[in-house]
Design a protein around this motif. Structure first.
Motif, PDB file in Angstrom:
ATOM      1  N   VAL A   1     -14.602   2.722 -20.774  1.00 47.26           N
ATOM      2  CA  VAL A   1     -14.827   3.688 -19.577  1.00 47.26           C
ATOM      3  C   VAL A   1     -15.101   2.989 -18.178  1.00 47.26           C
ATOM      4  N   LEU A   2     -15.866   1.869 -18.357  1.00 45.87           N
ATOM      5  CA  LEU A   2     -15.892   1.102 -17.029  1.00 45.87           C
ATOM      6  C   LEU A   2     -14.353   0.720 -16.436  1.00 45.87           C
ATOM      7  N   ILE A   3     -13.493   0.378 -17.184  1.00 40.92           N
ATOM      8  CA  ILE A   3     -12.032  -0.198 -16.686  1.00 40.92           C
ATOM      9  C   ILE A   3     -11.603   1.284 -15.840  1.00 40.92           C
ATOM     10  N   LEU A   4     -11.611   2.133 -16.746  1.00 43.12           N
ATOM     11  CA  LEU A   4     -11.106   3.619 -16.090  1.00 43.12           C
ATOM     12  C   LEU A   4     -11.895   4.041 -14.987  1.00 43.12           C
ATOM     13  N   LEU A   5     -13.014   3.781 -14.679  1.00 46.78           N
ATOM     14  CA  LEU A   5     -13.710   4.242 -13.687  1.00 46.78           C
ATOM     15  C   LEU A   5     -13.606   3.392 -12.556  1.00 46.78           C
ATOM     16  N   PHE A   6     -13.295   1.971 -12.751  1.00 44.64           N
ATOM     17  CA  PHE A   6     -13.133   1.136 -11.694  1.00 44.64           C
ATOM     18  C   PHE A   6     -11.690   1.206 -10.967  1.00 44.64           C
ATOM     19  N   GLY A   7     -10.666   1.721 -12.238  1.00 45.72           N
ATOM     20  CA  GLY A   7      -9.423   1.900 -11.659  1.00 45.72           C
ATOM     21  C   GLY A   7      -9.129   3.103 -10.797  1.00 45.72           C
ATOM     22  N   ALA A   8      -9.881   4.229 -11.390  1.00 41.94           N
ATOM     23  CA  ALA A   8     -10.035   5.674 -10.329  1.00 41.94           C
ATOM     24  C   ALA A   8     -10.646   5.123  -9.001  1.00 41.94           C
ATOM     25  N   VAL A   9     -11.603   4.336  -9.027  1.00 42.49           N
ATOM     26  CA  VAL A   9     -12.227   3.984  -7.650  1.00 42.49           C
ATOM     27  C   VAL A   9     -11.209   3.252  -6.757  1.00 42.49           C
ATOM     28  N   ALA A  10     -10.385   2.402  -7.366  1.00 39.40           N
ATOM     29  CA  ALA A  10      -9.594   1.509  -6.899  1.00 39.40           C
ATOM     30  C   ALA A  10      -8.141   2.504  -6.221  1.00 39.40           C
ATOM     31  N   LEU A  11      -7.776   3.415  -6.942  1.00 39.90           N
ATOM     32  CA  LEU A  11      -6.847   4.142  -6.407  1.00 39.90           C
ATOM     33  C   LEU A  11      -7.518   5.272  -5.483  1.00 39.90           C
ATOM     34  N   ALA A  12      -8.350   5.442  -5.348  1.00 37.58           N
ATOM     35  CA  ALA A  12      -8.873   6.406  -4.516  1.00 37.58           C
ATOM     36  C   ALA A  12      -9.280   5.800  -3.185  1.00 37.58           C
ATOM     37  N   GLN A  13      -9.380   4.673  -2.993  1.00 29.90           N
ATOM     38  CA  GLN A  13      -9.511   3.650  -1.828  1.00 29.90           C
ATOM     39  C   GLN A  13      -8.342   3.272  -1.159  1.00 29.90           C
ATOM     40  N   LYS A  14      -6.985   3.630  -1.826  1.00 30.72           N
ATOM     41  CA  LYS A  14      -5.780   3.162  -1.112  1.00 30.72           C
ATOM     42  C   LYS A  14      -5.413   4.539   0.031  1.00 30.72           C
ATOM     43  N   THR A  15      -5.459   4.134   1.129  1.00 33.01           N
ATOM     44  CA  THR A  15      -5.064   5.132   2.085  1.00 33.01           C
ATOM     45  C   THR A  15      -3.607   4.372   2.796  1.00 33.01           C
ATOM     46  N   THR A  16      -2.536   5.097   2.838  1.00 35.18           N
ATOM     47  CA  THR A  16      -1.293   5.030   3.315  1.00 35.18           C
ATOM     48  C   THR A  16      -1.214   5.632   4.807  1.00 35.18           C
ATOM     49  N   ASP A  17      -0.998   4.966   5.596  1.00 37.09           N
ATOM     50  CA  ASP A  17      -0.757   5.372   7.038  1.00 37.09           C
ATOM     51  C   ASP A  17       0.602   5.219   7.415  1.00 37.09           C
ATOM     52  N   TYR A  18       1.564   6.261   7.329  1.00 39.47           N
ATOM     53  CA  TYR A  18       2.874   6.131   7.508  1.00 39.47           C
ATOM     54  C   TYR A  18       3.131   6.281   9.028  1.00 39.47           C
ATOM     55  N   GLY A  19       2.459   6.604   9.773  1.00 41.38           N
ATOM     56  CA  GLY A  19       2.652   6.774  11.536  1.00 41.38           C
ATOM     57  C   GLY A  19       3.513   8.009  11.689  1.00 41.38           C
ATOM     58  N   LYS A  20       4.107   7.716  12.657  1.00 38.16           N
ATOM     59  CA  LYS A  20       5.156   8.671  13.137  1.00 38.16           C
ATOM     60  C   LYS A  20       6.416   8.227  12.961  1.00 38.16           C
ATOM     61  N   VAL A  21       7.444   8.924  12.351  1.00 36.46           N
ATOM     62  CA  VAL A  21       8.675   8.691  11.809  1.00 36.46           C
ATOM     63  C   VAL A  21       9.691   8.677  13.236  1.00 36.46           C
ATOM     64  N   GLU A  22      10.274   7.726  13.458  1.00 39.42           N
ATOM     65  CA  GLU A  22      11.355   7.884  14.721  1.00 39.42           C
ATOM     66  C   GLU A  22      12.671   8.271  14.427  1.00 39.42           C
ATOM     67  N   THR A  23      13.060   9.620  14.989  1.00 37.11           N
ATOM     68  CA  THR A  23      14.626  10.047  14.484  1.00 37.11           C
ATOM     69  C   THR A  23      15.435   9.925  15.590  1.00 37.11           C
TER      70      THR A  23
END
Length: 85
Positions: free
Chosen positions: A8-30
């Motif tokens: 349960v602790l491993i799954l909980l820490f894994g879920a928290v770690a996934l929730a903390q990842k934020t990816t900012d792709y920015g503006k795509v140049e065309t």
């Protein structure tokens, strides 16, 4: 109980770690490319005749790699055959 709590602790820490990842792709140049339209047809200047094959050959299709080599290595001779006593 200890194994269940660990899981349960491993799954909980894994879920928290996934929730903390934020990816900012920015503006795509065309960019825009120019288009050139070509309406001409390709012309072939082949005047040769197609000849039929004069030789009948057997083509073999092998499913596995090195099949010819394995077949050649598994040859048998007359001395290899079992004899009735």
């Amino acid at each position: 109980m200890k194994a269940f709590l660990t899981l349960v602790l491993i799954l909980l820490f894994g879920a928290v770690a996934l929730a903390q990842k934020t990816t900012d792709y920015g503006k795509v140049e065309t960019f825009q490319m120019d288009i050139v339209l070509d309406a001409s047809l390709p012309v072939s200047h082949n005047s040769g005749q197609i000849e039929a094959a004069k030789e009948d050959a057997v083509a073999r299709l092998y499913k596995f790699k090195n099949t010819r080599v394995k077949k050649a290595l598994t040859f048998t001779t007359k001395k290899n055959k079992p004899k009735l006593a």
